[in-house]
Design an enzyme around this catalytic site. Sequence first.
Site, PDB file in Angstrom:
ATOM      1  N   LYS A 169     -14.521 -33.955  39.712  1.00 33.79           N
ATOM      2  CA  LYS A 169     -15.014 -34.598  38.493  1.00 33.79           C
ATOM      3  C   LYS A 169     -14.564 -33.756  37.305  1.00 33.79           C
ATOM      4  O   LYS A 169     -15.130 -32.705  37.012  1.00 33.79           O
ATOM      5  CB  LYS A 169     -16.539 -34.708  38.462  1.00 33.79           C
ATOM      6  CG  LYS A 169     -16.980 -35.629  37.311  1.00 33.79           C
ATOM      7  CD  LYS A 169     -18.328 -35.289  36.723  1.00 33.79           C
ATOM      8  CE  LYS A 169     -18.324 -34.255  35.656  1.00 33.79           C
ATOM      9  NZ  LYS A 169     -17.594 -34.579  34.416  1.00 33.79           N
ATOM     10  N   GLU A 244     -18.723 -20.527  38.120  1.00 32.72           N
ATOM     11  CA  GLU A 244     -17.995 -19.711  37.134  1.00 32.72           C
ATOM     12  C   GLU A 244     -18.564 -20.107  35.780  1.00 32.72           C
ATOM     13  O   GLU A 244     -18.313 -21.212  35.293  1.00 32.72           O
ATOM     14  CB  GLU A 244     -16.493 -20.017  37.175  1.00 32.72           C
ATOM     15  CG  GLU A 244     -15.822 -19.738  38.507  1.00 32.72           C
ATOM     16  CD  GLU A 244     -15.708 -18.263  38.818  1.00 32.72           C
ATOM     17  OE1 GLU A 244     -15.937 -17.424  37.920  1.00 32.72           O
ATOM     18  OE2 GLU A 244     -15.396 -17.945  39.980  1.00 32.72           O
ATOM     19  N   CYS A 278     -13.844 -18.495  28.413  1.00 28.60           N
ATOM     20  CA  CYS A 278     -15.061 -17.890  28.979  1.00 28.60           C
ATOM     21  C   CYS A 278     -14.970 -16.375  28.996  1.00 28.60           C
ATOM     22  O   CYS A 278     -15.963 -15.693  28.806  1.00 28.60           O
ATOM     23  CB  CYS A 278     -15.312 -18.441  30.366  1.00 28.60           C
ATOM     24  SG  CYS A 278     -13.880 -18.318  31.416  1.00 28.60           S
ATOM     25  N   GLU A 375     -23.220 -16.753  23.911  1.00 28.89           N
ATOM     26  CA  GLU A 375     -21.820 -17.176  23.895  1.00 28.89           C
ATOM     27  C   GLU A 375     -21.637 -18.200  22.774  1.00 28.89           C
ATOM     28  O   GLU A 375     -22.286 -19.250  22.776  1.00 28.89           O
ATOM     29  CB  GLU A 375     -21.497 -17.799  25.253  1.00 28.89           C
ATOM     30  CG  GLU A 375     -20.053 -18.201  25.389  1.00 28.89           C
ATOM     31  CD  GLU A 375     -19.776 -18.819  26.756  1.00 28.89           C
ATOM     32  OE1 GLU A 375     -20.497 -19.753  27.146  1.00 28.89           O
ATOM     33  OE2 GLU A 375     -18.829 -18.368  27.412  1.00 28.89           O
TER      34      GLU A 375
HETATM   35  P1  NAD Z   1     -20.605 -27.895  30.632  1.00 27.09           P
HETATM   36  O1  NAD Z   1     -21.459 -27.033  31.486  1.00 27.09           O
HETATM   37  O2  NAD Z   1     -21.237 -28.692  29.568  1.00 27.09           O
HETATM   38  O3  NAD Z   1     -19.803 -28.954  31.528  1.00 27.09           O
HETATM   39  C1  NAD Z   1     -19.019 -28.542  32.622  1.00 27.09           C
HETATM   40  C2  NAD Z   1     -18.882 -29.700  33.593  1.00 27.09           C
HETATM   41  O4  NAD Z   1     -20.154 -29.987  34.151  1.00 27.09           O
HETATM   42  C3  NAD Z   1     -18.401 -31.000  32.949  1.00 27.09           C
HETATM   43  O5  NAD Z   1     -17.511 -31.653  33.827  1.00 27.09           O
HETATM   44  C4  NAD Z   1     -19.697 -31.797  32.822  1.00 27.09           C
HETATM   45  O6  NAD Z   1     -19.512 -33.190  32.798  1.00 27.09           O
HETATM   46  C5  NAD Z   1     -20.434 -31.375  34.076  1.00 27.09           C
HETATM   47  N1  NAD Z   1     -21.876 -31.572  34.062  1.00 27.09           N
HETATM   48  C6  NAD Z   1     -22.714 -31.666  33.000  1.00 27.09           C
HETATM   49  N2  NAD Z   1     -23.976 -31.855  33.418  1.00 27.09           N
HETATM   50  C7  NAD Z   1     -23.951 -31.870  34.774  1.00 27.09           C
HETATM   51  C8  NAD Z   1     -24.946 -31.992  35.792  1.00 27.09           C
HETATM   52  N3  NAD Z   1     -26.238 -32.156  35.491  1.00 27.09           N
HETATM   53  N4  NAD Z   1     -24.557 -31.938  37.083  1.00 27.09           N
HETATM   54  C9  NAD Z   1     -23.268 -31.744  37.415  1.00 27.09           C
HETATM   55  N5  NAD Z   1     -22.279 -31.639  36.495  1.00 27.09           N
HETATM   56  C10 NAD Z   1     -22.619 -31.685  35.185  1.00 27.09           C
HETATM   57  O7  NAD Z   1     -19.483 -26.911  30.084  1.00 27.09           O
HETATM   58  P2  NAD Z   1     -18.304 -27.240  29.064  1.00 27.09           P
HETATM   59  O8  NAD Z   1     -18.921 -27.423  27.728  1.00 27.09           O
HETATM   60  O9  NAD Z   1     -17.429 -28.293  29.612  1.00 27.09           O
HETATM   61  O10 NAD Z   1     -17.476 -25.869  29.121  1.00 27.09           O
HETATM   62  C11 NAD Z   1     -17.821 -24.764  28.382  1.00 27.09           C
HETATM   63  C12 NAD Z   1     -18.561 -23.719  29.194  1.00 27.09           C
HETATM   64  O11 NAD Z   1     -17.833 -23.408  30.366  1.00 27.09           O
HETATM   65  C13 NAD Z   1     -18.733 -22.416  28.490  1.00 27.09           C
HETATM   66  O12 NAD Z   1     -20.051 -21.956  28.643  1.00 27.09           O
HETATM   67  C14 NAD Z   1     -17.777 -21.473  29.184  1.00 27.09           C
HETATM   68  O13 NAD Z   1     -18.090 -20.137  29.132  1.00 27.09           O
HETATM   69  C15 NAD Z   1     -17.778 -21.996  30.542  1.00 27.09           C
HETATM   70  N6  NAD Z   1     -16.534 -21.646  31.239  1.00 27.09           N
HETATM   71  C16 NAD Z   1     -16.563 -20.705  32.232  1.00 27.09           C
HETATM   72  C17 NAD Z   1     -15.398 -20.334  32.882  1.00 27.09           C
HETATM   73  C18 NAD Z   1     -15.395 -19.323  33.981  1.00 27.09           C
HETATM   74  O14 NAD Z   1     -14.500 -19.341  34.803  1.00 27.09           O
HETATM   75  N7  NAD Z   1     -16.358 -18.437  34.072  1.00 27.09           N
HETATM   76  C19 NAD Z   1     -14.202 -20.927  32.542  1.00 27.09           C
HETATM   77  C20 NAD Z   1     -14.208 -21.870  31.523  1.00 27.09           C
HETATM   78  C21 NAD Z   1     -15.397 -22.230  30.894  1.00 27.09           C
END
Ligand code: NAD
Length: 473
Positions: A169, A244, A278, A375
């Site tokens: 997804k 992650e 991140c 963050e």
């Molecule tokens: P997000 O957590 O809002 O969304 C990530 C994914 O989760 C999306 O595909 C979203 O649709 C899905 N999602 C949302 N609610 C969900 C639920 N209840 N159940 C299952 N899936 C759900 O994050 P974002 O805004 O897309 O990305 C930014 C964040 O990601 C930042 O906090 C960043 O630090 C983190 N990030 C971490 C890494 C790493 O490897 N550590 C890498 C990139 C980004």
Amino acid sequence: MQVHAHYIDGRWDSPQGREVIEVDSPTDGSLVGAVVAGDAGDVDRAVAAAVAAFPGWAATDMAERIRLVEALAAALAEHREELAQTLSSEMGAPVEFARGAQVGVAIRDLEELVAAARAHRPRRAASGSLVVAEAAGVVAAITPWNFPLHQIMLKIGAAVLAGCTVVLKPSEVAPLNAVIVARLVDAIGFPAGVINVVFGDGAGVGAPLTAHPGVDVVTFTGSRAVGAAVAKAASDSIKRVSLELGGKSAAIVLPDAPLAASVAAILGSCFANTGQTCAALTRALVPRSLVGDFLDEARSQAAAWAPGDPAGTTRMGPLTSAAQRDKVAGFVARAAGEGAEIVFGGEAPAALDGAFYEATLLAAVTPEMEVFREEVFGPVLALVPYDTVDEAVELANDSRYGLSGAVFSADDGAALAVALRLRTGSVGLNGAGLDVGAPFGGYKESGIGREAGAWGLEEFLELKTVMGAAHLA
Ligand code: NAD
């Protein structure tokens, strides 16, 4: 690009739902594409396809899995320009950056995973037993929008090389690159059901996928808050979960560090991808006596990070959306209210209409401030002075997160000694960046598990001990 189907069981499948998710350009607000918004019924069909494909795929020779993943890497290279343009228009990365740090890194991810798969020995003896590493099952892969292609490849590349089948997804904010991935997977001829893609948002697709009884492993990259929800939902059926999550990574500038190069590396880490990384170095810990010199050097380099049209030669495009820009502006306003000093930036540039925000340096930041702890996910660097190296280590570790960090020094040995005191999953010495042949992941609330290379494969393997069979290893 308008796509009104999911990719399930080796074909473009008519969705249950008819709702669409529109993808707007963060640069000028124009509509760049749309995907269909999936629902629980779409998830059911995709998981059923992955469950059905699993036994056959898990039994496939590693050489065949490698052949297909190598073909995927070659296809990404062949479609580099299309992918880079798509990524740039959907999430705002400068095209040149997208060609390298987005698409190029995704190709490198697959190359390193293939190298690990070649070296992988699934059978070995332990004491009197034979230990066999087997595919863990059906994988739910949920990815964010900031390095979307890289995050997708780390997950699906490792999972399918391990012998697992996948339901991906992708982020609803930047799903169009995943449409291209599904088309390439289809053209390459992965067996039906090995890689399935369901488009949609977290509530409609992510949540039912995470809780689905047919899923064995959940691999999630995204925010800490959603990661916690994913882990809770997966725990009801005791799924294996890797997360992650976010970070608040610190760069420790030791007193003997070459200043110009250290500043360049820290600004580069913090401002590239418009701060939406991140592992970005977002806290600069600087000896109090060098703060003035650090600020002078940073001011002199700031112009290189002027925001601009990502189709041009700028190093910094817009944030991914106006909402993200407003979130960043809120962090900076609250930091100023708490006493941080805005050295440069701190505004949405008047001359640009889209979701732009200036590269921003905040000085006189203290551990009590929100910007020290949370963050921002935007181009905002917080400078924190320190008096002793012990204090610098304490400040760096004073975080719920533990994703990454950096140490700068003229003496590599001294830098390593400090690096080993940081409670983080990675540390860059003197500007060294992401290494996709080495493990990537977080300590503390930055996550669980490691991605990339051999460590990435292990996330998708179960171990079976066959007692009394060591002689058959
Ligand atoms: P997000 O957590 O809002 O969304 C990530 C994914 O989760 C999306 O595909 C979203 O649709 C899905 N999602 C949302 N609610 C969900 C639920 N209840 N159940 C299952 N899936 C759900 O994050 P974002 O805004 O897309 O990305 C930014 C964040 O990601 C930042 O906090 C960043 O630090 C983190 N990030 C971490 C890494 C790493 O490897 N550590 C890498 C990139 C980004």
